[in-house]
Each structure stands twice: as C-alpha cells, then as structure tokens.
Scaffold this active site. Structure first.
Site, mmCIF file in Angstrom:
data_model
loop_
_atom_site.group_PDB
_atom_site.id
_atom_site.type_symbol
_atom_site.label_atom_id
_atom_site.label_comp_id
_atom_site.label_asym_id
_atom_site.label_seq_id
_atom_site.Cartn_x
_atom_site.Cartn_y
_atom_site.Cartn_z
ATOM 1 N N ASP A 13 0.811 -1.225 0.000
ATOM 2 C CA ASP A 13 0.000 0.000 0.000
ATOM 3 C C ASP A 13 0.844 1.274 0.000
ATOM 4 O OD1 ASP A 13 -2.237 -1.651 0.109
ATOM 5 O OD2 ASP A 13 -2.177 -1.712 2.293
ATOM 6 N N LYS A 16 1.816 1.946 -5.203
ATOM 7 C CA LYS A 16 2.329 1.319 -6.434
ATOM 8 C C LYS A 16 1.406 1.566 -7.617
ATOM 9 C CE LYS A 16 2.315 -2.622 -4.260
ATOM 10 N NZ LYS A 16 2.019 -2.185 -2.897
ATOM 11 N N LYS A 18 -0.550 4.161 -8.236
ATOM 12 C CA LYS A 18 -0.369 5.518 -8.766
ATOM 13 C C LYS A 18 0.940 5.619 -9.554
ATOM 14 C CE LYS A 18 1.197 9.996 -7.692
ATOM 15 N NZ LYS A 18 1.239 11.230 -6.932
ATOM 16 N N ALA A 39 -4.067 -7.901 -3.668
ATOM 17 C CA ALA A 39 -3.616 -6.531 -3.904
ATOM 18 C C ALA A 39 -4.811 -5.595 -4.079
ATOM 19 C CB ALA A 39 -2.742 -6.485 -5.162
ATOM 20 N N GLY A 40 -4.586 -4.347 -3.735
ATOM 21 C CA GLY A 40 -5.569 -3.296 -4.012
ATOM 22 C C GLY A 40 -4.781 -2.069 -4.412
ATOM 23 N N HIS A 41 -4.755 -1.778 -5.696
ATOM 24 C CA HIS A 41 -3.947 -0.664 -6.203
ATOM 25 C C HIS A 41 -4.873 0.460 -6.669
ATOM 26 C CE1 HIS A 41 -0.251 -3.426 -7.093
ATOM 27 N NE2 HIS A 41 -0.694 -3.525 -5.860
ATOM 28 N N GLN A 223 1.798 -6.260 -3.119
ATOM 29 C CA GLN A 223 2.296 -6.333 -1.736
ATOM 30 C C GLN A 223 3.598 -5.543 -1.572
ATOM 31 O OE1 GLN A 223 1.255 -9.566 -3.369
ATOM 32 N NE2 GLN A 223 -0.664 -8.630 -2.782
ATOM 33 N N GLY A 301 -11.019 -3.321 3.335
ATOM 34 C CA GLY A 301 -11.658 -2.238 4.075
ATOM 35 C C GLY A 301 -11.172 -2.140 5.521
ATOM 36 N N ASP A 303 -8.862 -1.055 8.683
ATOM 37 C CA ASP A 303 -8.007 0.080 9.021
ATOM 38 C C ASP A 303 -6.554 -0.371 8.925
ATOM 39 O OD1 ASP A 303 -9.875 1.967 9.476
ATOM 40 O OD2 ASP A 303 -9.784 1.898 11.663
ATOM 41 N N ARG A 304 -5.707 0.472 8.340
ATOM 42 C CA ARG A 304 -4.284 0.125 8.299
ATOM 43 C C ARG A 304 -3.621 0.594 9.589
ATOM 44 N NH1 ARG A 304 -3.639 2.439 2.162
ATOM 45 N NH2 ARG A 304 -4.544 0.643 1.094
ATOM 46 N N GLY A 414 0.205 14.033 -3.613
ATOM 47 C CA GLY A 414 -1.249 13.889 -3.684
ATOM 48 C C GLY A 414 -1.561 12.636 -4.475
HETATM 49 P P1 GDP Z 1 -0.772 0.313 -3.563
HETATM 50 O O1 GDP Z 1 -1.412 -0.939 -3.069
HETATM 51 O O2 GDP Z 1 0.696 0.337 -3.316
HETATM 52 O O3 GDP Z 1 -1.109 0.624 -4.994
HETATM 53 O O4 GDP Z 1 -1.376 1.488 -2.677
HETATM 54 P P2 GDP Z 1 -2.932 1.699 -2.270
HETATM 55 O O5 GDP Z 1 -3.674 2.133 -3.475
HETATM 56 O O6 GDP Z 1 -3.422 0.504 -1.543
HETATM 57 O O7 GDP Z 1 -2.806 2.840 -1.194
HETATM 58 C C1 GDP Z 1 -2.210 4.051 -1.511
HETATM 59 C C2 GDP Z 1 -3.221 5.174 -1.294
HETATM 60 O O8 GDP Z 1 -2.548 6.403 -1.268
HETATM 61 C C3 GDP Z 1 -4.258 5.284 -2.390
HETATM 62 O O9 GDP Z 1 -5.446 5.764 -1.836
HETATM 63 C C4 GDP Z 1 -3.648 6.326 -3.329
HETATM 64 O O10 GDP Z 1 -4.627 7.040 -4.085
HETATM 65 C C5 GDP Z 1 -2.995 7.246 -2.341
HETATM 66 N N1 GDP Z 1 -1.794 7.946 -2.808
HETATM 67 C C6 GDP Z 1 -0.781 7.492 -3.605
HETATM 68 N N2 GDP Z 1 0.203 8.405 -3.676
HETATM 69 C C7 GDP Z 1 -0.175 9.447 -2.908
HETATM 70 C C8 GDP Z 1 0.443 10.685 -2.541
HETATM 71 O O11 GDP Z 1 1.567 11.016 -2.926
HETATM 72 N N3 GDP Z 1 -0.265 11.507 -1.676
HETATM 73 C C9 GDP Z 1 -1.499 11.167 -1.197
HETATM 74 N N4 GDP Z 1 -2.106 12.015 -0.372
HETATM 75 N N5 GDP Z 1 -2.099 10.010 -1.532
HETATM 76 C C10 GDP Z 1 -1.443 9.161 -2.348
HETATM 77 P P1 IMO Z 2 -0.993 -4.226 -2.172
HETATM 78 O O1 IMO Z 2 -0.528 -4.810 -3.489
HETATM 79 C C1 IMO Z 2 -1.016 -4.673 2.146
HETATM 80 C C2 IMO Z 2 -1.168 -8.764 3.714
HETATM 81 C C3 IMO Z 2 -2.412 -9.220 4.444
HETATM 82 C C4 IMO Z 2 -1.795 -10.192 5.438
HETATM 83 C C5 IMO Z 2 -0.695 -10.846 4.623
HETATM 84 C C6 IMO Z 2 -1.069 -12.205 4.018
HETATM 85 O O2 IMO Z 2 -2.252 -3.467 -2.260
HETATM 86 O O3 IMO Z 2 0.117 -3.487 -1.513
HETATM 87 P P2 IMO Z 2 -2.581 -12.875 1.936
HETATM 88 O O4 IMO Z 2 -4.056 -12.681 1.687
HETATM 89 O O5 IMO Z 2 -1.693 -12.270 0.910
HETATM 90 O O6 IMO Z 2 -2.234 -14.321 2.217
HETATM 91 O O7 IMO Z 2 -2.318 -12.104 3.337
HETATM 92 O O8 IMO Z 2 -0.374 -9.940 3.580
HETATM 93 N N1 IMO Z 2 -1.399 -8.238 2.342
HETATM 94 C C7 IMO Z 2 -1.300 -6.936 2.023
HETATM 95 N N2 IMO Z 2 -1.085 -5.849 2.795
HETATM 96 N N3 IMO Z 2 -1.144 -4.526 0.817
HETATM 97 C C8 IMO Z 2 -1.348 -5.616 0.034
HETATM 98 O O9 IMO Z 2 -1.351 -5.537 -1.320
HETATM 99 C C9 IMO Z 2 -1.477 -6.885 0.635
HETATM 100 N N4 IMO Z 2 -1.694 -8.138 0.167
HETATM 101 C C10 IMO Z 2 -1.630 -8.953 1.224
HETATM 102 O O10 IMO Z 2 -3.055 -8.146 5.081
HETATM 103 O O11 IMO Z 2 -1.196 -9.494 6.492
HETATM 104 MG MG MG Z 3 -2.918 -1.584 -1.792
#
Ligand code: GDP
Ligand code: IMO
Ligand code: MG
Length: 427
Positions: A13, A16, A18, A39-41, A223, A301, A303-304, A414
């Site tokens: 998280d 990646k 963005k 993953a959730g990107h 991840q 969903g 909380d991190r 941002g």
């Molecule tokens: P990923 O899994 O690595 O792709 O990251 P996530 O999408 O799970 O979480 C990153 C969050 O931060 C998302 O809500 C993005 O829209 C947001 N984000 C990414 N880069 C920035 C930044 O530079 N500033 C802010 N405020 N938000 C960002």
């Molecule tokens: P992105 O790509 C953050 C975490 C889970 C758990 C552990 C194992 O969005 O960064 P799994 O379901 O993979 O067997 O769970 O890994 N986890 C992540 N944490 N971002 C992710 O993906 C994750 N994918 C898995 O919360 O602790």
């Molecule tokens: Mg993510």
C-alpha cells in the site's frame, strides 16, 4: 530497451498503483508477476478513482498492453468482475494477456484460506481471505490448477481430484466441514474457459520478443518487500515473492534484462494484518496519519496500522531488491507536524542495531530509535518541482534519501497523476 521493476519497499500500500499509472503512458507492457487479488492498487485519473486488484494498473493507459504473468494466482470470477467494472466505465480491456501457466485460485482454496485463519485463532496471519496462500501451497505441492488446464476436461478432472484427495480429508476430519465435490468444482471452472480463452497467451515469449524489439516493459509488484515469503517478516507475510527477483521467476524474463528497480516508499509506514511493526503508533499521531492518509485497505476495508518512517526497513529494501531508485509517496500527509520522528536504528535488548535483524525474535523485540526532523506547515500539494517544497520538507526528503541508500527520483504530493514531483526520469 529496458525492463523496469516497480515494487513496494515496505508492507504494501505504498502507492504502487499511482506510480505504475504515472509511467503507464511511456511503457508498452505492464506486467503483474506475483500475488493475486489480495492486492488493491488505487489509481486516480482526473476525478475518476479506480481500485485494481488483479489487473495491472497499466490497463488504464490506452497504449499499454497489460499482462498477468505466470507467477500470479488468478481468481477467474474476480477477474471477470474487474473487467466488467472497467468496461462499464469505458476502459478498453481487450489487450489483456494472461499466462497459460498462471495458477487458478479455486473455490476450495478460498475456503481453506478462511478455515485455516479461523483455526489459527489469535495466531492468525490476518490474510485477505482471497485464497492466496492455499493456491501457492498447491502450486508448490504440485497439485495446482493452471489456466491451461481449463482446456482439457479430462486433465482438469484428474487434477482437481488430486488436489481434493487430501484436502477433503483435512476439511472433514480436522475442520469439521463438508467435503467438496470434484464434479462441482470442475463444472464451475469450465464455465470460465471460453471467456478466458482470448486472453491466454505464451506471455514468456511475448515479453521476451517485446524486449528484443526495443519495447519498454514495466513489472508492477503486488504487496511489498516486508511481505515477501523469503525476505519478509515470516510468517506474517504473503505467499509469494514481491521482491525484485520475483519479477524474473514470475514472468520468464531474465535478470540481465532488468535495468531499473524502483522501490515505492511511503513517507511514513503502514501495515495491514498481523505481525511485528516497530514504529507502529497507538496514539493520536497514529490516528492522524490514518485519517489524513486515508489509510483504509482497498481490498478488505480494514483500518491500516500506521507509524513513522523506518529507515532500517528502507535500507533493507534497497539491499534485497538492488533498488536503483525510490519513489517517495504521500509526503503531503506529513504536512502540519511540528517535528517528525524518523526511525534510524533499533534498540534490541539494550543494543543499538543499524540493520534489520534476521532473527524473528530479535525483530519482535526491536524498539525504534528516533531522530527528530523539523516539520512544515505549508500546503505542498501543488508543488511541481523539488525547489517548490518548503526547506524543511526538502530536508526531510534528503534525510530519508541518505538513510535509505538509493536516490529518491520522484515524490508524491497527492493521489492524482499530476501530483508528483519528478526529479530523475525513470525511462
Ligand atoms: P498500492 O497498493 O501500493 O497501490 O497502494 P494503495 O492504493 O493501496 O494505497 C495508496 C493510497 O494512497 C491510495 O489511496 C492512493 O490514491 C494514495 N496515494 C498514492 N500516492 C499518494 C500521494 O503522494 N499523496 C497522497 N495524499 N495520496 C497518495
Ligand atoms: P498491495 O498490493 C497490504 C497482507 C495481508 C496479510 C498478509 C497475508 O495493495 O500493496 P494474503 O491474503 O496475501 O495471504 O495475506 O499480507 N497483504 C497486504 N497488505 N497490501 C497488500 O497488497 C497486501 N496483500 C496482502 O493483510 O497481512
Ligand atoms: Mg494496496
């Protein structure tokens, strides 16, 4: 032309999605090489926000071919609902390529993931419950189902039988669950075959030929480094290799083709699920990071967990990935703190330790040693160049760069594509 790897330098998280989207306009292929829909990107384009789970973020860049490599685990029902969602929003997904060697997340893998977590009780990993671990376990145990198996019903049936043989014993005798019927699983899997067929390809050949023809290939990690099955905080990890080497095994592109490895690094730290996290905050600063940073899981969903920047981890990520660059994200979230603590080392059993300890027990005992850096209060979200940043923000970035062992080549201020300061170009 080069292959680039973009991966998470912390516990996932980091932003990646963005970063991938930002480069998507300049590359020909974006490849997922490991993980699955755990993953959730997030990608923000103008006023549109997309949450991608299984599909490479390059799918949003029209000139780019998105590829799901052999190292990925694919849940076809999730794939179809993601494709449908994008199609409804006018995104063309027809160029997608999926490796015939990618493994399929079957319904029983999802069941086993959930049941195992429940059985572990307070020792649970806190998985995303998407069947990731059990699918990789089947792959390693050589009872996995691959995409190509959907095109031979007899082979598919034999393989599902082999996979369920032991699993049904465990489910019924140990977990007190009902046995899963082979026919039902085969029937469900076969319903996916036709829709998947146009996407299935020899992605190893496609990617290597692309590189020979001077195309640019970007590998998008899921991840992060500390969730890596080999190099992460085992056993609180995912079941694949998000680290740079995974890009090779998960795609069939050799390491000599990779010229750049970019670590995505949040200006503070977050983690979802269980496991050690030395800089975790349990006070109002942690709450503030969660609130301002919008730190809620895109997939589950949840909380991190939030904490200050940890330079020990960043240095470790540089080492195990051979990072050439960092992309520092979410610097804007730190605006408003008078002073910002940064973890420069750990104290473990009374001793100062500069590098990540390999021993799990030591890491569980690690206490952060903080250095205080002066904060800033100016809004930095409109900054376009490094010199637009207030002096203290510049110094924060420089300090992180020095501590982390690789140049910071871009800074996120941002969530939007444009809210990025580019220092060194990546391509
Ligand atoms: P990923 O899994 O690595 O792709 O990251 P996530 O999408 O799970 O979480 C990153 C969050 O931060 C998302 O809500 C993005 O829209 C947001 N984000 C990414 N880069 C920035 C930044 O530079 N500033 C802010 N405020 N938000 C960002
Ligand atoms: P992105 O790509 C953050 C975490 C889970 C758990 C552990 C194992 O969005 O960064 P799994 O379901 O993979 O067997 O769970 O890994 N986890 C992540 N944490 N971002 C992710 O993906 C994750 N994918 C898995 O919360 O602790
Ligand atoms: Mg993510």
């Amino acid at each position: 032309m080069p292959a680039l790897v973009l991966l998470g330098a912390q516990w996932g998280d980091e932003g990646k999605g963005k970063a991938t989207d930002l480069l998507g306009g300049s590359v020909d292929y974006v490849v997922r090489y490991q993980g699955g829909n755990n993953a959730g990107h997030t990608v923000v384009v103008g006023d549109q926000k997309y949450a991608l789970h299984l599909l490479p973020s390059g799918i949003l860049s029209p000139g780019c071919t998105p590829v799901i490599g052999n190292g990925v685990v694919v849940d076809p029902s999730v794939l179809f609902s993601e494709l449908n969602g994008l199609n409804e929003r006018g995104v063309d997904t027809s160029k997608l390529l999926i490796s015939g060697n990618a493994h399929i997340i079957t319904p029983y893998n999802v069941t086993v993931d959930k049941v195992t977590e429940r059985f572990l009780g307070k020792r649970k990993i806190g998985t995303t419950g998407r069947g990731i671990g059990p699918t990789y376990a089947d792959k390693i145990n050589r009872v996995g189902i691959r995409v190509q198996d959907l095109y031979d019903e007899s082979i598919l049936t034999q393989k599902v039988e082999a996979a369920l043989d032991v699993k049904n014993q465990i489910l019924t005798k140990l977990y007190n669950r009902r046995a899963i019927a082979v026919d039902q699983v085969v029937e469900e899997l076969l319903t996916y075959a036709d829709r998947l067929a146009p996407y299935v390809a020899d992605t190893v050949l496609v990617l290597n030929q692309a590189l020979e023809n001077d195309k640019v290939v970007l590998f998008e990690g899921g991840q992060g480094t500390l969730l890596d099955i080999d190099h992460g905080t085992y056993p609180f990890v995912t079941s694949s290799n998000p680290t740079a080497g995974g890009a090779c095994t998960g795609s069939g592109v050799g390491p000599t083709k990779i010229s750049r490895v970019i670590g995505i690094l949040k200006a503070y730290t977050t983690r979802v699920g269980a496991g050690p996290f030395p800089t975790e905050l349990f006070d109002e600063d942690g709450e503030a990071l969660r609130r301002i940073g919008g730190e809620k899981g895109v997939t589950t969903g949840r909380d991190r967990r939030c904490g200050w920047f940890d330079a020990v981890i960043a240095r470790y990520a540089t080492r195990v990935n051979g990072l050439t660059d960092f992309f520092l994200t979410k610097l804007d979230v730190l605006t408003g703190w008078e002073e910002i603590p940064v973890c420069v080392a750990y104290e473990i059993d009374g001793k100062r330790v500069e590098e990540l300890p390999y021993s799990q027990s030591d890491f569980h005992h690690a206490k952060p040693v903080y250095e205080m850096l002066p904060g800033w209060s100016e809004d930095i979200s409109k900054a376009k160049s490094f010199s637009d940043l207030p002096k203290n923000a510049q110094d924060y970035v420089k300090a992180l760069e020095e501590m982390s062992g690789a140049p910071i080549s871009a800074i996120g201020v941002g969530p939007g594509r444009d809210e990025t300061i580019e220092i060194n170009s990546f391509i």
